[in-house]
Design a protein around this motif. Structure first.
Motif, PDB file in Angstrom:
ATOM      1  N   GLY A  51      -8.207  -6.015   9.764  1.00 57.53           N
ATOM      2  CA  GLY A  51      -7.595  -5.554  11.284  1.00 57.53           C
ATOM      3  C   GLY A  51      -8.048  -4.266  11.838  1.00 57.53           C
ATOM      4  N   PRO A  52      -7.542  -4.147  12.920  1.00 60.17           N
ATOM      5  CA  PRO A  52      -7.940  -2.779  13.729  1.00 60.17           C
ATOM      6  C   PRO A  52      -7.406  -1.337  13.162  1.00 60.17           C
ATOM      7  CG  PRO A  52      -6.423  -4.066  15.086  1.00 60.17           C
ATOM      8  CD  PRO A  52      -6.802  -4.945  13.810  1.00 60.17           C
ATOM      9  N   ALA A  53      -6.223  -1.775  12.495  1.00 61.26           N
ATOM     10  CA  ALA A  53      -5.684  -0.384  12.084  1.00 61.26           C
ATOM     11  C   ALA A  53      -5.061  -0.650  10.393  1.00 61.26           C
ATOM     12  CB  ALA A  53      -4.718  -0.111  13.047  1.00 61.26           C
ATOM     13  N   PRO A  54      -6.218  -0.825   9.449  1.00 59.13           N
ATOM     14  CA  PRO A  54      -5.461  -1.022   8.115  1.00 59.13           C
ATOM     15  C   PRO A  54      -4.620   0.320   7.755  1.00 59.13           C
ATOM     16  CG  PRO A  54      -7.780  -0.531   8.165  1.00 59.13           C
ATOM     17  CD  PRO A  54      -7.368  -0.586   9.630  1.00 59.13           C
ATOM     18  N   THR A  55      -3.583  -0.062   7.047  1.00 62.54           N
ATOM     19  CA  THR A  55      -2.850   1.073   6.416  1.00 62.54           C
ATOM     20  C   THR A  55      -2.931   0.937   4.927  1.00 62.54           C
ATOM     21  OG1 THR A  55      -0.866  -0.741   6.170  1.00 62.54           O
ATOM     22  CG2 THR A  55      -0.953   0.458   8.341  1.00 62.54           C
ATOM     23  N   ALA A  56      -3.587   0.231   4.431  1.00 67.08           N
ATOM     24  CA  ALA A  56      -4.053   0.426   2.981  1.00 67.08           C
ATOM     25  C   ALA A  56      -5.648   0.358   2.822  1.00 67.08           C
ATOM     26  CB  ALA A  56      -3.379  -0.634   2.100  1.00 67.08           C
ATOM     27  N   MET A  57      -6.035   1.047   1.906  1.00 69.73           N
ATOM     28  CA  MET A  57      -7.663   0.858   1.930  1.00 69.73           C
ATOM     29  C   MET A  57      -7.890   1.184   0.516  1.00 69.73           C
ATOM     30  SD  MET A  57     -10.162   3.325   4.076  1.00 69.73           S
ATOM     31  CE  MET A  57      -9.804   2.907   5.578  1.00 69.73           C
ATOM     32  N   ARG A  58      -9.016   0.558   0.026  1.00 69.86           N
ATOM     33  CA  ARG A  58      -9.697   0.655  -1.338  1.00 69.86           C
ATOM     34  C   ARG A  58     -10.635   1.684  -1.085  1.00 69.86           C
ATOM     35  NH1 ARG A  58     -12.408  -4.298  -4.468  1.00 69.86           N
ATOM     36  NH2 ARG A  58     -12.736  -4.839  -2.202  1.00 69.86           N
ATOM     37  N   VAL A  59     -10.347   2.853  -1.794  1.00 67.98           N
ATOM     38  CA  VAL A  59     -11.314   4.208  -1.514  1.00 67.98           C
ATOM     39  C   VAL A  59     -12.401   4.377  -2.802  1.00 67.98           C
ATOM     40  CG1 VAL A  59      -9.699   5.385  -0.278  1.00 67.98           C
ATOM     41  CG2 VAL A  59      -9.532   5.543  -2.780  1.00 67.98           C
ATOM     42  N   SER A  76     -18.475 -11.670  -0.745  1.00 64.72           N
ATOM     43  CA  SER A  76     -18.662 -10.236  -1.313  1.00 64.72           C
ATOM     44  C   SER A  76     -18.003  -9.982  -2.610  1.00 64.72           C
ATOM     45  CB  SER A  76     -18.196  -9.225  -0.158  1.00 64.72           C
ATOM     46  OG  SER A  76     -16.911  -9.462   0.153  1.00 64.72           O
ATOM     47  N   SER A  77     -17.459  -8.865  -2.895  1.00 64.18           N
ATOM     48  CA  SER A  77     -16.743  -8.403  -4.042  1.00 64.18           C
ATOM     49  C   SER A  77     -15.344  -9.380  -4.086  1.00 64.18           C
ATOM     50  CB  SER A  77     -16.748  -7.120  -4.581  1.00 64.18           C
ATOM     51  OG  SER A  77     -16.103  -6.553  -3.424  1.00 64.18           O
ATOM     52  N   PRO A  78     -14.690  -9.345  -5.465  1.00 61.08           N
ATOM     53  CA  PRO A  78     -13.457  -9.843  -5.233  1.00 61.08           C
ATOM     54  C   PRO A  78     -12.527  -9.039  -4.500  1.00 61.08           C
ATOM     55  CG  PRO A  78     -14.478  -9.716  -7.490  1.00 61.08           C
ATOM     56  CD  PRO A  78     -15.162  -9.420  -6.762  1.00 61.08           C
ATOM     57  N   PRO A  79     -11.322  -9.378  -4.036  1.00 65.59           N
ATOM     58  CA  PRO A  79     -10.517  -8.360  -3.144  1.00 65.59           C
ATOM     59  C   PRO A  79      -9.857  -7.294  -4.255  1.00 65.59           C
ATOM     60  CG  PRO A  79      -9.309 -10.719  -3.560  1.00 65.59           C
ATOM     61  CD  PRO A  79     -10.684 -10.765  -4.092  1.00 65.59           C
ATOM     62  N   ARG A  80      -9.828  -7.463  -5.512  1.00 68.39           N
ATOM     63  CA  ARG A  80      -9.190  -6.489  -6.468  1.00 68.39           C
ATOM     64  C   ARG A  80     -10.067  -6.847  -7.516  1.00 68.39           C
ATOM     65  NH1 ARG A  80      -7.192  -6.247  -2.461  1.00 68.39           N
ATOM     66  NH2 ARG A  80      -5.021  -5.719  -1.962  1.00 68.39           N
ATOM     67  N   GLN A  81     -10.619  -5.364  -8.077  1.00 72.40           N
ATOM     68  CA  GLN A  81     -11.361  -5.467  -9.386  1.00 72.40           C
ATOM     69  C   GLN A  81     -10.785  -4.281 -10.544  1.00 72.40           C
ATOM     70  OE1 GLN A  81     -15.716  -6.214  -8.086  1.00 72.40           O
ATOM     71  NE2 GLN A  81     -15.012  -4.492  -7.165  1.00 72.40           N
ATOM     72  N   PHE A  82     -10.980  -4.095 -11.695  1.00 72.94           N
ATOM     73  CA  PHE A  82     -10.658  -3.476 -12.332  1.00 72.94           C
ATOM     74  C   PHE A  82     -10.996  -1.974 -12.033  1.00 72.94           C
ATOM     75  CE2 PHE A  82     -11.663  -1.045 -16.666  1.00 72.94           C
ATOM     76  CZ  PHE A  82     -10.394  -0.911 -17.077  1.00 72.94           C
ATOM     77  N   GLY A  83     -10.375  -1.123 -12.305  1.00 72.44           N
ATOM     78  CA  GLY A  83     -10.744   0.377 -11.663  1.00 72.44           C
ATOM     79  C   GLY A  83     -10.723   0.636 -10.105  1.00 72.44           C
ATOM     80  N   ASP A  84     -10.421  -0.117  -9.475  1.00 76.01           N
ATOM     81  CA  ASP A  84     -10.139   0.139  -7.990  1.00 76.01           C
ATOM     82  C   ASP A  84      -9.099   1.101  -7.657  1.00 76.01           C
ATOM     83  OD1 ASP A  84     -12.055  -2.090  -7.072  1.00 76.01           O
ATOM     84  OD2 ASP A  84     -10.548  -3.168  -6.329  1.00 76.01           O
ATOM     85  N   ILE A  85      -9.182   2.022  -6.649  1.00 78.48           N
ATOM     86  CA  ILE A  85      -8.200   3.010  -6.394  1.00 78.48           C
ATOM     87  C   ILE A  85      -7.775   2.429  -4.906  1.00 78.48           C
ATOM     88  CG2 ILE A  85      -7.460   5.175  -6.008  1.00 78.48           C
ATOM     89  CD1 ILE A  85      -9.253   5.995  -8.434  1.00 78.48           C
ATOM     90  N   VAL A  86      -6.763   2.205  -4.752  1.00 82.19           N
ATOM     91  CA  VAL A  86      -6.252   2.036  -3.341  1.00 82.19           C
ATOM     92  C   VAL A  86      -5.035   2.895  -2.828  1.00 82.19           C
ATOM     93  CG1 VAL A  86      -4.913   0.340  -1.881  1.00 82.19           C
ATOM     94  CG2 VAL A  86      -6.594  -0.435  -3.585  1.00 82.19           C
ATOM     95  N   PHE A 109      -0.825   5.727  -3.884  1.00 82.35           N
ATOM     96  CA  PHE A 109      -1.800   5.301  -4.247  1.00 82.35           C
ATOM     97  C   PHE A 109      -1.657   4.355  -5.455  1.00 82.35           C
ATOM     98  CE2 PHE A 109      -1.505   9.038  -6.577  1.00 82.35           C
ATOM     99  CZ  PHE A 109      -1.907   8.685  -7.948  1.00 82.35           C
ATOM    100  N   GLY A 110      -2.600   3.459  -5.669  1.00 74.54           N
ATOM    101  CA  GLY A 110      -2.520   2.481  -6.871  1.00 74.54           C
ATOM    102  C   GLY A 110      -3.757   2.369  -7.578  1.00 74.54           C
ATOM    103  N   VAL A 111      -3.961   2.172  -8.838  1.00 70.18           N
ATOM    104  CA  VAL A 111      -5.132   2.058  -9.805  1.00 70.18           C
ATOM    105  C   VAL A 111      -5.010   0.727 -10.386  1.00 70.18           C
ATOM    106  CG1 VAL A 111      -6.629   2.909 -11.569  1.00 70.18           C
ATOM    107  CG2 VAL A 111      -5.335   4.514 -10.079  1.00 70.18           C
ATOM    108  N   ARG A 112      -6.013  -0.156 -10.179  1.00 74.53           N
ATOM    109  CA  ARG A 112      -6.010  -1.539 -11.237  1.00 74.53           C
ATOM    110  C   ARG A 112      -6.354  -0.961 -12.396  1.00 74.53           C
ATOM    111  NH1 ARG A 112      -5.337  -6.536  -8.978  1.00 74.53           N
ATOM    112  NH2 ARG A 112      -4.387  -4.954  -7.359  1.00 74.53           N
TER     113      ARG A 112
END
Length: 192
Positions: A51-59, A76-86, A109-112
């Protein structure tokens, strides 16, 4: 005379020990006399990845361990992958609707961390912005397994009215999509 000088250090040490024990017991009695307050917080977290103003982002994008193309969104890539940091800066509201009264912000923050499932190591602060708890916060640490209906995390402390808090957070998906985000229902049980 030699015997009396050898007793002085022993006597001094013994008296010091008794004084330290008395202070410790006094402190323990004072702590036991204070009352513990139990607080139950209930709200909804709005987690928006799109959306126009995301409040969570994979960095940080991890690597995909998924073999199936059905797990891929929009080619594209799966919505969540091992090692993602959000990172997240999500609204906390009284009700599940986005227009419901805002009570605070969930920041963290969260780490997959799981290669075979949707498990995240979460570090988050629930910052209260309204009501009697305004200006206070609760620090949360936990393992979030999306495959489990109700997920428990530990309260590791707090600020303001929740200083020295302990307890747990129970969260569950209210209306949630891994690709877009959604609404998570949160119950926090505190002793402070």
């Amino acid at each position: 005379m030699a015997a009396s000088s050898s007793l002085s250090p022993s006597l001094l040490l013994g008296c010091s020990f008794l004084i330290a024990a008395a202070v410790l017991l006094r402190r323990h009695d004072s702590a036991a006399a204070t009352t513990t307050t139990t607080t139950h917080l209930h709200f909804y977290m709005h987690d928006a990845y799109t959306g126009p103003a995301p409040t969570a982002m994979r960095v940080v994008s991890g690597r995909s361990l998924l073999q199936s193309t059905t797990d891929i969104v929009d080619g594209s890539s799966p919505p969540r992958q091992f090692g993602d940091i959000v990172v997240l800066n999500n609204a906390l509201t009284e009700g599940p609707d986005a227009g419901s009264a805002r009570v605070g912000t969930a920041q963290g923050f969260g780490v997959r961390v799981s290669e075979g499932g949707l498990v995240t190591d979460l570090s988050m602060h629930l910052v209260m912005e309204a009501g009697e708890h305004r200006g206070s916060s609760v620090a949360i640490k936990g393992r979030i397994d999306v495959g489990v209906g109700v997920r428990e995390s530990v309260v590791v402390g707090g600020t303001g009215r929740f200083r020295l808090a302990r307890g747990y957070m129970a969260s569950s998906s209210y209306d949630y999509s891994l690709a877009a985000g959604g609404v998570v229902e949160i119950h926090v049980y505190l002793q402070h």
